[in-house]
Design an enzyme around this catalytic site. Structure first.
Site, PDB file in Angstrom:
ATOM      1  N   ASN A  89     -25.916 -34.664  34.961  1.00 11.81           N
ATOM      2  CA  ASN A  89     -26.296 -34.895  36.349  1.00 11.81           C
ATOM      3  C   ASN A  89     -27.255 -33.838  36.898  1.00 11.81           C
ATOM      4  O   ASN A  89     -28.006 -34.115  37.832  1.00 11.81           O
ATOM      5  CB  ASN A  89     -25.012 -34.954  37.195  1.00 11.81           C
ATOM      6  CG  ASN A  89     -25.297 -34.878  38.673  1.00 11.81           C
ATOM      7  OD1 ASN A  89     -25.711 -35.857  39.285  1.00 11.81           O
ATOM      8  ND2 ASN A  89     -25.124 -33.697  39.250  1.00 11.81           N
ATOM      9  N   TYR A 155     -41.505 -35.186  37.843  1.00 13.58           N
ATOM     10  CA  TYR A 155     -40.174 -35.752  38.114  1.00 13.58           C
ATOM     11  C   TYR A 155     -40.136 -37.213  37.697  1.00 13.58           C
ATOM     12  O   TYR A 155     -39.184 -37.674  37.057  1.00 13.58           O
ATOM     13  CB  TYR A 155     -39.841 -35.610  39.604  1.00 13.58           C
ATOM     14  CG  TYR A 155     -38.432 -36.029  39.967  1.00 13.58           C
ATOM     15  CD1 TYR A 155     -37.370 -35.136  39.859  1.00 13.58           C
ATOM     16  CD2 TYR A 155     -38.153 -37.317  40.433  1.00 13.58           C
ATOM     17  CE1 TYR A 155     -36.066 -35.511  40.194  1.00 13.58           C
ATOM     18  CE2 TYR A 155     -36.863 -37.705  40.773  1.00 13.58           C
ATOM     19  CZ  TYR A 155     -35.819 -36.790  40.655  1.00 13.58           C
ATOM     20  OH  TYR A 155     -34.534 -37.167  40.988  1.00 13.58           O
TER      21      TYR A 155
END
Ligand SMILES: NC(=O)c1ccc[n+]([C@@H]2O[C@H](COP(=O)([O-])OP(=O)(O)OC[C@H]3O[C@@H](n4cnc5c(N)ncnc54)[C@H](O)[C@@H]3O)[C@@H](O)[C@H]2O)c1
Length: 253
Positions: A89, A155
């Site tokens: 995560n 990203y």
């Protein structure tokens, strides 16, 4: 109890969605390794779980460092005797840098944390899960891994890579009893920010255009934790190698 006695490692578990997952998984009976780079915040999460009657241990681990990743997985095996669930995560943003302005430093940092970290954790977890006869991997991707302009170039590329890795592992290891899925959250209220004090002006403007055009709800980290619980538990026994979008409908337009 959906995760009774399951041994779980969650990275980036000291804040935001990872923290919400750690609290919820412990409530559901899991023994949780709270892995993060933020030692003080790890301690706070471990104490919160213990106070609520759950079981957790902290592991200070920078997912960009292979030795830290190995130690974090070893912690689960040593403390809880096995590794049932790995949640990759931890992740960072890229200051909305465009393909024109992205620096090698930003590109490499985002790739190391968002992609190489999960790959190394999965590489370390698979032999353990194979020997046990099964396991579950959940990766926090992003709607930025499905669409082109929810963030900067690094990203966006990193989260597309996470989704590719998820599908590859899910297909190749499904027959061995190991499932691997990703969550693609939309906007969620956490501490992530844009990944720098001076976001790229053109990049943020381009990303915000898409966000404004399509009504964007900001979600609670708990919403994502409940999707992670579904994917980590037997409730999703036939769900493998895929992506569950949780964005309040943002990308449905
Ligand atoms: N918040 C959003 O809107 C959103 C949307 C889609 C996807 N995501 C993804 O969700 C995940 C969780 O982010 P969040 O929004 O909860 O952010 P957050 O910043 O609140 O939490 C992230 C946690 O990861 C930790 N971390 C950062 N770098 C690390 C490293 N190298 N090693 C170990 N831990 C590290 C941080 O210390 C922090 O505790 C990330 O992968 C992010 O890309 C976030």
């Amino acid at each position: 109890m959906k995760l009774q006695d399951k041994s779980v490692v969650i990275t980036g578990a000291a804040s935001g969605m990872g923290k919400a997952m750690a609290l919820l998984f412990a409530e559901e009976g899991a023994k949780v390794v709270v892995a993060d780079i933020n030692e003080a915040a790890i301690q706070a999460v471990v104490e919160e779980i213990a106070t609520a009657g759950g079981t957790a241990v902290g592991a200070v681990a920078n997912v960009a460092k292979e030795e830290d990743v190995a130690r974090m997985i070893d912690t689960a095996v040593q403390r809880f005797g096995k590794l049932d669930v790995l949640v990759n995560n931890a992740g960072i943003m890229d200051a909305m840098m465009t393909a024109e302005s992205v620096t090698d430093d930003m590109w490499n940092k985002v790739m190391e944390i968002n992609v190489t970290g999960p790959m190394r954790a999965i590489r370390k977890a698979l032999p353990i899960m194979k020997a046990q006869g099964g396991g579950v991997i959940v990766n926090t991707a992003s709607v930025g891994g499905l669409f082109g302009s929810r963030a900067g170039a690094a990203y966006t590329a990193s989260k597309h890579a996470v989704i590719g890795l998820t599908k590859n592992v899910g297909f190749q290891y499904g027959k061995l009893g190991i499932r691997c899925n990703a969550i693609a959250p939309g906007a969620v209220a956490t501490n992530i920010g844009v990944g720098g004090s001076q976001p790229d002006e053109y990049g943020i403007q381009q990303a915000m255009t898409g966000m404004a055009l399509q009504r964007m709800d900001v979600g609670d980290p708990k919403y994502i934790a409940s999707v992670a619980l579904f994917l980590a538990s037997d409730d999703s026994a036939f769900v493998n190698g895929t992506v569950v979008t949780a964005d309040g409908g943002w990308t449905a337009y």
